[in-house]
Write a protein that holds these residues in place. Structure first.
Motif, PDB file in Angstrom:
ATOM      1  N   VAL A 169       0.865  -1.182   0.000  1.00 15.64           N
ATOM      2  CA  VAL A 169       0.000   0.000   0.000  1.00 15.64           C
ATOM      3  C   VAL A 169       0.906   1.237   0.000  1.00 15.64           C
ATOM      4  O   VAL A 169       1.967   1.208   0.619  1.00 15.64           O
ATOM      5  CB  VAL A 169      -0.895  -0.031   1.268  1.00 15.64           C
ATOM      6  CG1 VAL A 169      -1.681   1.262   1.421  1.00 15.64           C
ATOM      7  CG2 VAL A 169      -1.816  -1.251   1.239  1.00 15.64           C
ATOM      8  N   PRO A 170       0.600   2.312  -0.711  1.00 12.45           N
ATOM      9  CA  PRO A 170      -0.692   2.628  -1.318  1.00 12.45           C
ATOM     10  C   PRO A 170      -0.830   2.282  -2.789  1.00 12.45           C
ATOM     11  O   PRO A 170      -1.907   2.465  -3.342  1.00 12.45           O
ATOM     12  CB  PRO A 170      -0.762   4.147  -1.144  1.00 12.45           C
ATOM     13  CG  PRO A 170       0.653   4.588  -1.305  1.00 12.45           C
ATOM     14  CD  PRO A 170       1.478   3.514  -0.661  1.00 12.45           C
ATOM     15  N   LEU A 171       0.219   1.784  -3.452  1.00 12.33           N
ATOM     16  CA  LEU A 171       0.120   1.548  -4.887  1.00 12.33           C
ATOM     17  C   LEU A 171      -0.564   0.231  -5.208  1.00 12.33           C
ATOM     18  O   LEU A 171      -1.102   0.063  -6.303  1.00 12.33           O
ATOM     19  CB  LEU A 171       1.517   1.558  -5.535  1.00 12.33           C
ATOM     20  CG  LEU A 171       2.383   2.793  -5.307  1.00 12.33           C
ATOM     21  CD1 LEU A 171       3.668   2.689  -6.127  1.00 12.33           C
ATOM     22  CD2 LEU A 171       1.630   4.062  -5.662  1.00 12.33           C
ATOM     23  N   PHE A 172      -0.580  -0.695  -4.249  1.00 14.12           N
ATOM     24  CA  PHE A 172      -1.152  -2.013  -4.469  1.00 14.12           C
ATOM     25  C   PHE A 172      -2.161  -2.321  -3.370  1.00 14.12           C
ATOM     26  O   PHE A 172      -2.097  -1.760  -2.265  1.00 14.12           O
ATOM     27  CB  PHE A 172      -0.052  -3.089  -4.462  1.00 14.12           C
ATOM     28  CG  PHE A 172       0.996  -2.890  -5.528  1.00 14.12           C
ATOM     29  CD1 PHE A 172       0.866  -3.490  -6.762  1.00 14.12           C
ATOM     30  CD2 PHE A 172       2.112  -2.089  -5.290  1.00 14.12           C
ATOM     31  CE1 PHE A 172       1.832  -3.310  -7.748  1.00 14.12           C
ATOM     32  CE2 PHE A 172       3.077  -1.899  -6.264  1.00 14.12           C
ATOM     33  CZ  PHE A 172       2.932  -2.510  -7.503  1.00 14.12           C
ATOM     34  N   HIS A 173      -3.111  -3.210  -3.694  1.00 11.51           N
ATOM     35  CA  HIS A 173      -4.108  -3.665  -2.711  1.00 11.51           C
ATOM     36  C   HIS A 173      -4.907  -2.507  -2.138  1.00 11.51           C
ATOM     37  O   HIS A 173      -5.410  -2.589  -1.010  1.00 11.51           O
ATOM     38  CB  HIS A 173      -3.426  -4.441  -1.571  1.00 11.51           C
ATOM     39  CG  HIS A 173      -2.585  -5.580  -2.028  1.00 11.51           C
ATOM     40  ND1 HIS A 173      -3.091  -6.811  -2.370  1.00 11.51           N
ATOM     41  CD2 HIS A 173      -1.229  -5.657  -2.243  1.00 11.51           C
ATOM     42  CE1 HIS A 173      -2.110  -7.612  -2.752  1.00 11.51           C
ATOM     43  NE2 HIS A 173      -0.973  -6.942  -2.694  1.00 11.51           N
ATOM     44  N   ASN A 174      -5.052  -1.449  -2.875  1.00 12.65           N
ATOM     45  CA  ASN A 174      -5.634  -0.230  -2.332  1.00 12.65           C
ATOM     46  C   ASN A 174      -6.084   0.654  -3.491  1.00 12.65           C
ATOM     47  O   ASN A 174      -5.491   0.624  -4.575  1.00 12.65           O
ATOM     48  CB  ASN A 174      -4.572   0.505  -1.499  1.00 12.65           C
ATOM     49  CG  ASN A 174      -5.089   1.803  -0.932  1.00 12.65           C
ATOM     50  OD1 ASN A 174      -6.134   1.832  -0.297  1.00 12.65           O
ATOM     51  ND2 ASN A 174      -4.380   2.894  -1.194  1.00 12.65           N
ATOM     52  N   GLY A 175      -7.134   1.431  -3.257  1.00  8.89           N
ATOM     53  CA  GLY A 175      -7.598   2.354  -4.285  1.00  8.89           C
ATOM     54  C   GLY A 175      -8.555   3.361  -3.699  1.00  8.89           C
ATOM     55  O   GLY A 175      -8.975   3.231  -2.540  1.00  8.89           O
ATOM     56  N   PRO A 176      -8.933   4.386  -4.468  1.00 11.29           N
ATOM     57  CA  PRO A 176      -9.820   5.423  -3.941  1.00 11.29           C
ATOM     58  C   PRO A 176     -11.245   4.908  -3.792  1.00 11.29           C
ATOM     59  O   PRO A 176     -11.748   4.180  -4.649  1.00 11.29           O
ATOM     60  CB  PRO A 176      -9.749   6.517  -5.022  1.00 11.29           C
ATOM     61  CG  PRO A 176      -9.478   5.753  -6.283  1.00 11.29           C
ATOM     62  CD  PRO A 176      -8.589   4.610  -5.881  1.00 11.29           C
ATOM     63  N   CYS A 177     -11.890   5.246  -2.700  1.00 12.98           N
ATOM     64  CA  CYS A 177     -13.297   4.889  -2.490  1.00 12.98           C
ATOM     65  C   CYS A 177     -14.193   6.113  -2.574  1.00 12.98           C
ATOM     66  O   CYS A 177     -15.377   6.050  -2.262  1.00 12.98           O
ATOM     67  CB  CYS A 177     -13.467   4.180  -1.145  1.00 12.98           C
ATOM     68  SG  CYS A 177     -12.684   2.543  -1.105  1.00 12.98           S
ATOM     69  N   LYS A 178     -13.616   7.243  -2.984  1.00  9.47           N
ATOM     70  CA  LYS A 178     -14.370   8.467  -3.254  1.00  9.47           C
ATOM     71  C   LYS A 178     -13.945   8.951  -4.639  1.00  9.47           C
ATOM     72  O   LYS A 178     -12.871   8.609  -5.114  1.00  9.47           O
ATOM     73  CB  LYS A 178     -14.076   9.550  -2.213  1.00  9.47           C
ATOM     74  CG  LYS A 178     -14.394   9.147  -0.789  1.00  9.47           C
ATOM     75  CD  LYS A 178     -14.022  10.273   0.177  1.00  9.47           C
ATOM     76  CE  LYS A 178     -14.278   9.879   1.618  1.00  9.47           C
ATOM     77  NZ  LYS A 178     -13.899  10.959   2.574  1.00  9.47           N
ATOM     78  N   SER A 179     -14.781   9.764  -5.281  1.00 11.02           N
ATOM     79  CA  SER A 179     -14.506  10.342  -6.597  1.00 11.02           C
ATOM     80  C   SER A 179     -15.013   9.427  -7.701  1.00 11.02           C
ATOM     81  O   SER A 179     -15.540   8.325  -7.444  1.00 11.02           O
ATOM     82  CB  SER A 179     -13.013  10.627  -6.812  1.00 11.02           C
ATOM     83  OG  SER A 179     -12.324   9.462  -7.232  1.00 11.02           O
ATOM     84  N   ILE A 180     -14.823   9.870  -8.963  1.00 11.21           N
ATOM     85  CA  ILE A 180     -15.349   9.110 -10.098  1.00 11.21           C
ATOM     86  C   ILE A 180     -14.582   7.808 -10.313  1.00 11.21           C
ATOM     87  O   ILE A 180     -15.032   6.952 -11.067  1.00 11.21           O
ATOM     88  CB  ILE A 180     -15.325   9.950 -11.392  1.00 11.21           C
ATOM     89  CG1 ILE A 180     -13.897  10.369 -11.755  1.00 11.21           C
ATOM     90  CG2 ILE A 180     -16.218  11.149 -11.276  1.00 11.21           C
ATOM     91  CD1 ILE A 180     -13.808  11.049 -13.100  1.00 11.21           C
ATOM     92  N   TYR A 181     -13.452   7.647  -9.657  1.00 10.46           N
ATOM     93  CA  TYR A 181     -12.673   6.418  -9.782  1.00 10.46           C
ATOM     94  C   TYR A 181     -12.968   5.437  -8.653  1.00 10.46           C
ATOM     95  O   TYR A 181     -12.240   4.464  -8.460  1.00 10.46           O
ATOM     96  CB  TYR A 181     -11.174   6.738  -9.784  1.00 10.46           C
ATOM     97  CG  TYR A 181     -10.753   7.741 -10.831  1.00 10.46           C
ATOM     98  CD1 TYR A 181     -11.125   7.594 -12.165  1.00 10.46           C
ATOM     99  CD2 TYR A 181      -9.962   8.846 -10.498  1.00 10.46           C
ATOM    100  CE1 TYR A 181     -10.738   8.517 -13.125  1.00 10.46           C
ATOM    101  CE2 TYR A 181      -9.562   9.768 -11.454  1.00 10.46           C
ATOM    102  CZ  TYR A 181      -9.956   9.598 -12.765  1.00 10.46           C
ATOM    103  OH  TYR A 181      -9.567  10.510 -13.722  1.00 10.46           O
ATOM    104  N   SER A 182     -14.031   5.670  -7.906  1.00  9.82           N
ATOM    105  CA  SER A 182     -14.247   4.925  -6.665  1.00  9.82           C
ATOM    106  C   SER A 182     -14.462   3.432  -6.877  1.00  9.82           C
ATOM    107  O   SER A 182     -14.158   2.638  -5.986  1.00  9.82           O
ATOM    108  CB  SER A 182     -15.441   5.511  -5.905  1.00  9.82           C
ATOM    109  OG  SER A 182     -16.618   5.451  -6.700  1.00  9.82           O
ATOM    110  N   ILE A 183     -14.957   3.016  -8.044  1.00 12.50           N
ATOM    111  CA  ILE A 183     -15.201   1.584  -8.231  1.00 12.50           C
ATOM    112  C   ILE A 183     -13.895   0.810  -8.145  1.00 12.50           C
ATOM    113  O   ILE A 183     -13.870  -0.363  -7.755  1.00 12.50           O
ATOM    114  CB  ILE A 183     -15.913   1.315  -9.575  1.00 12.50           C
ATOM    115  CG1 ILE A 183     -16.501  -0.097  -9.599  1.00 12.50           C
ATOM    116  CG2 ILE A 183     -14.986   1.527 -10.753  1.00 12.50           C
ATOM    117  CD1 ILE A 183     -17.593  -0.334  -8.598  1.00 12.50           C
TER     118      ILE A 183
END
Length: 474
Positions: free
Chosen positions: A159-173
């Protein structure tokens, strides 16, 4: 200049060799042992706008592929496949997939009716929102997927580049899928020998956020991260090399998601890419790649997002508000920006007006592409029970191998934008009512649940990946 051409020649030779080899290793077995797909979907074309749907292999596709391979003289490659060391775990996994294919074919032929049990937990797909409801549920493998499909997530990467992603914004999926998949106990397996597919858990959004310099704008940061990661897992595990990545997948909702795969030819040509930016003009391949929806979770909250006003209070014919970018929106704003009471189009909403409220008051919600083909407005419209008006080019709509988008949306070409009001007013009221009811019905397939529920967006994404894994025999 001579060195430049030499480098290009080496790249072309490498890519060509990779594609030819994966064809021999992966497709020959599919052509010999797999039954033909009997459910075939087609492209829906409206003038210059094309909304494509995946089409799986049938006998004709197989014969064409065989002709291509024979023309390339792959006898030596076939021999190398036969001489591969026996892999008992792989043979067991492939045998299970072969049985699944046979069940799907048998179920498609014998499409007996299914009675719907009571209760939300036992939802059975029915109705016109599906291309073939029985095929999707029983024959087209949803139930088989629930019983059989196993996914292995590589643990490498921090983390943060792997096993993790944004849960807000248009990229949240992207972040939502990572989070739910990491915590999943139904589809996820910790034993890679039990897996049918392998997930590469790098986040394009997080790579761009943490490593991309907006001044230098060096996009090679993605190249270094993605290429190095594939190198690590291919050296540590045998799974990538035995299929050349064909039973692996990545997922991204960033505009540059497709670009992130350019730097590893096997990832680009062979692996399943689950992408929001599902643009066929940019080499999105619906036979192996999966289109996923762009969902804008502004606060990260996933509850209370659906619902709209009754038909009697939907006083706006059509609504759009959004920035001026891309090739389609300039035409929309040129013809309709703040010019009509029934077709309300804004670049910036006037003070005092609410974007969600206007969607809920509208019969139709206009969803034009921007810089990229995907738009979060499609899911926003579905949440607001507003019939989406899709204006795009070369866009493969999410879950379009299962959903019949023509039953609950209106598709308008760019050339038809000046006639938008006339087109919408020309839709009979009874047809609009049916479409709006179907929008309500299709909501369940785009809703984010935590924990996930059957047939929600998490399960639909996995189902899209499952279908494409079935299309490959390693």
């Amino acid at each position: 200049m001579r060195q430049f051409h030499a480098r290009n020649l080496y790249v072309l030779l490498f890519v060509g060799a990779s594609v030819a080899l994966v064809s021999a290793l992966v497709l020959t077995k599919a052509l010999k042992g797999s039954s033909p797909w009997t459910w075939t979907t087609t492209s829906v074309k409206t003038s210059s706008s094309t909304f494509s749907s995946p089409r799986f292999f049938n006998h004709t596709d197989a014969n064409r592929q065989k002709e291509f391979m024979d023309a390339g003289n792959v006898s030596n490659k076939k021999k190398s496949v036969r001489e591969r060391p026996r892999d008992a775990e792989l043979e067991r996994v492939e045998a299970g997939l072969a049985r699944a294919r046979a069940l799907i074919i048998a179920g498609t032929i014998n499409q007996s009716s299914i009675s719907a049990p009571l209760g939300e937990e036992y939802y059975v797909p029915q109705g016109d929102i599906y291309r073939n409801a029985i095929a999707f549920h029983r024959a087209m493998s949803y139930l088989i997927m629930e019983k059989l499909f196993k996914i292995f997530i590589y643990k490498e990467g921090e983390v943060p580049l792997f096993h993790n992603g944004p849960c807000k914004s248009i990229y949240s999926i992207e972040g939502v899928f990572f989070s739910l998949m990491e915590r999943d106990t139904h589809f996820r397996t910790l034993d890679p020998d039990q897996a049918h597919i392998y997930f590469l858990p790098f986040s394009v959004v997080m790579i761009i956020h943490h490593l991309f310099d907006p001044i230098v704008r060096d996009k090679d940061v993605m190249k270094h991260v993605v290429a190095d990661y594939v190198k690590v897992i291919s050296q540590k595990y045998r799974y990538w090399n035995r299929s050349l990545g064909a039973d692996h997948f990545m997922l991204s909702c960033h505009d540059w998601g497709p670009r992130a795969t350019w730097y590893v030819p096997q990832l680009y040509y062979n692996s399943i890419r689950a992408l929001c930016n599902a643009n066929t003009s940019e080499h999105f391949n619906p036979r192996k790649d999966a289109s996923i929806p762009e969902i804008n979770l502004i606060t990260g909250e996933t509850t209370g997002l659906t619902g709209g006003l009754p038909l009697s209070k939907r006083t706006i014919l059509a609504f759009f508000a959004g920035r001026l970018h891309g090739r389609i929106r300039p035409a929309l704003l040129h013809h309709w920006k703040e010019k009509d009471e029934l077709v309300q189009v804004y670049e910036t909403l006037p003070e005092g007006l609410s974007y969600p409220d206007l969607m809920k008051k509208s019969k139709y919600c206009i969803c034009p592409s921007g810089h990229e083909v995907a738009s979060p407005r499609i899911v926003e419209a579905i949440y607001a029970e507003c019939v989406p008006v899709l204006i795009s080019q070369h866009y493969v709509l999410p879950f379009s191998d299962v959903l019949d988008w023509g039953s609950f949306s209106v598709q308008v070409s760019v050339d038809e934008i000046p006639n938008l009001k006339k087109i919408l007013l020309g839709i009979p009221q009874d047809r609009y009512i049916r479409m709006q009811e179907r929008v309500k019905q299709v909501q369940r397939h785009f809703v984010v649940n935590n924990p996930p529920k059957r047939f929600d967006v998490f399960h639909m994404i996995i189902h899209s990946i499952w279908l494409r894994r079935l299309n490959v025999a390693v």
